[in-house]
Design an enzyme around this catalytic site. Structure first.
Site, PDB file in Angstrom:
ATOM      1  N   GLY A 186     -61.392  -0.551  23.787  1.00 25.26           N
ATOM      2  CA  GLY A 186     -60.340   0.334  24.273  1.00 25.26           C
ATOM      3  C   GLY A 186     -60.277   0.450  25.788  1.00 25.26           C
ATOM      4  N   GLU A 210     -55.837  -2.848  27.594  1.00 23.74           N
ATOM      5  CA  GLU A 210     -54.682  -2.813  26.704  1.00 23.74           C
ATOM      6  C   GLU A 210     -54.529  -4.162  25.997  1.00 23.74           C
ATOM      7  OE1 GLU A 210     -52.942  -0.151  26.210  1.00 23.74           O
ATOM      8  OE2 GLU A 210     -53.697   1.110  27.843  1.00 23.74           O
ATOM      9  N   LYS A 245     -52.608   1.888  43.516  1.00 25.68           N
ATOM     10  CA  LYS A 245     -53.573   2.901  43.947  1.00 25.68           C
ATOM     11  C   LYS A 245     -53.943   2.729  45.421  1.00 25.68           C
ATOM     12  CE  LYS A 245     -55.453   3.418  39.279  1.00 25.68           C
ATOM     13  NZ  LYS A 245     -56.590   3.129  38.372  1.00 25.68           N
TER      14      LYS A 245
END
Length: 400
Positions: free
Chosen positions: A182, A185, A200
């Site tokens: 997890g 993706e 970012k």
């Protein structure tokens, strides 16, 4: 009592709802008043979930309710998030968000709108998840010129590179493991190609310089071409490979990039491993400050969001100072930036030396190729020399 609304009940949204309810007494103490989630907006239904009593499907219910003081946007993406956030600010509501895409593209505009209505647009969770970095830049490193910001800004890529480094695994199998856990993706492009990190670093660069840095103009390279062989060479050099977002003063210009770099053990981010993020801020007076922590995840990110909510309630009618102007900052052409490069090639040593001059060889015991580190040269000069050599297998920039 202060009423808030949450837009989006996914991973982060449900975490925000959980924190507000679980830490109600602590938040009341910090705010000096009670906080209540009056609405949760989502297109889906959540039978049996605690949010069910406050769930709505129409954003206008929130927008037109004067009791809602703070809107928490954790939907992600640009549409409809941008329209929702802009209209909330124009209606005199503060907004807190974790949406890096929204902040990178519209941050300066939304800050300006918020301030014109004596409200706040806060986005601590948009960079670094639970790591406090936006507020320190805005409020605590204000006596310095920020000369450099360098960060491991994506937990997925850092996890993959750490596994490849420590276990000798190949990229594809490590990516699959990250997806199974997890961390990545099903479509991992935004992470592995650097698109997440570049937004970012653009946000951090904009805050550091006070002008808008366009993420689409930042040189961006991901990790999909990094191989197990690259890590064999890295081990011989005693270095690690990290995907770094960088904004740095070089001479009289600002250079920004996202790319894999070879880090030596004395670099502050060398030991930042797995899904952890790390951000180095270098001031001209304070020197190096390093922020390390959980860069993603439900509760770390939600915690940063709720911290912004607390701050916005403390300053309901007093805009906090965020120096980020809509004026665009012109970045230096990345091709002019100078650095050392590590090169793998199947050329002969004589050919490499003829093209690159004095080089430092690295022997990882891989047959049919050689590895070497160049002297410090510009990106432009390296490209010309690599083309002239014509036999470059790969190259990685060496971080100094």
């Amino acid at each position: 009592m202060i009423k808030v609304a949450i837009l989006g009940y996914g991973t982060v949204g449900s975490g925000v709802f959980e924190i507000i309810n679980e830490n109600k007494e602590l938040l009341t103490s910090n705010i000096g008043d009670e906080m209540e989630v009056k609405y949760v907006l989502d297109l889906r239904d959540f039978p049996g979930d605690p949010c069910e009593e406050v769930l709505v499907h129409d954003y206008n219910i929130i927008l037109n309710d004067p009791e809602v003081e703070v809107v928490i946007e954790v939907m992600g993406g640009l549409k409809p998030a941008y329209d929702f956030v802009k209209s909330a600010l124009e209606a005199g509501k503060s907004v807190c968000t974790s949406n890096k895409e929204l902040v990178a593209k519209y941050g300066a505009e939304l800050i300006k709108i918020a301030h014109s209505h004596n409200r706040n647009f806060l986005f601590e969770a948009a960079v670094g998840g639970g790591i406090p970095i936006i507020r320190p830049i805005n409020m605590h490193i204000t006596a310095d010129k920020i000369c450099e910001i360098t960060g491991i800004l994506n937990g997925t890529t850092n996890y993959i590179l750490t596994k490849m480094d420590k276990e000798g695994a190949d990229f594809e199998s490590t990516l699959k493991t990250a997806q199974d856990l997890g961390y990545a993706e099903r479509n991992p492009e935004a992470d592995i190609e650097g698109f997440d990190a570049v937004r970012k670093i653009a946000i951090l660069a904009s805050l550091a310089k006070g002008k808008t840095v366009d993420f689409e103009e930042i040189y961006t390279e991901g990790i999909s071409k990094i191989t197990a062989a690259d890590f064999k060479y890295a081990k011989v050099m005693g270095r690690s490979i990290k995907l770094l977002g960088k904004c740095k003063n070089e001479d009289d210009a600002v250079v920004a990039s996202v790319a894999p770099r070879l880090l030596a053990p004395d670099h502050p981010l060398y030991n930042v491993n797995d899904v952890v993020n790390g951000i180095l801020v270098r001031g001209n007076m304070v020197g190096d400050l390093v922020f390390i922590g959980s860069g993603a995840g439900k509760l770390p990110t939600a915690s940063a969001v709720v911290s912004d909510v607390v701050d916005s309630i403390r300053h309901l009618n007093v805009p906090t100072t965020i120096l980020w102007d809509e004026e665009k900052l012109e970045l230096e052409d990345f091709s002019k930036s100078r650095k050392k490069f590590f090169v793998r090639t199947d050329a002969l040593k004589e050919e490499a030396e003829t093209v690159f001059g004095a080089v430092e060889y690295v022997d990882a015991g891989i047959s049919g190729e050689i590895g070497f580190i160049t002297e410090k040269i510009s990106e432009e000069d390296f490209s010309k020399k690599a083309e002239k050599l014509g036999k470059v297998i790969s190259r990685i920039r060496v971080e100094e």
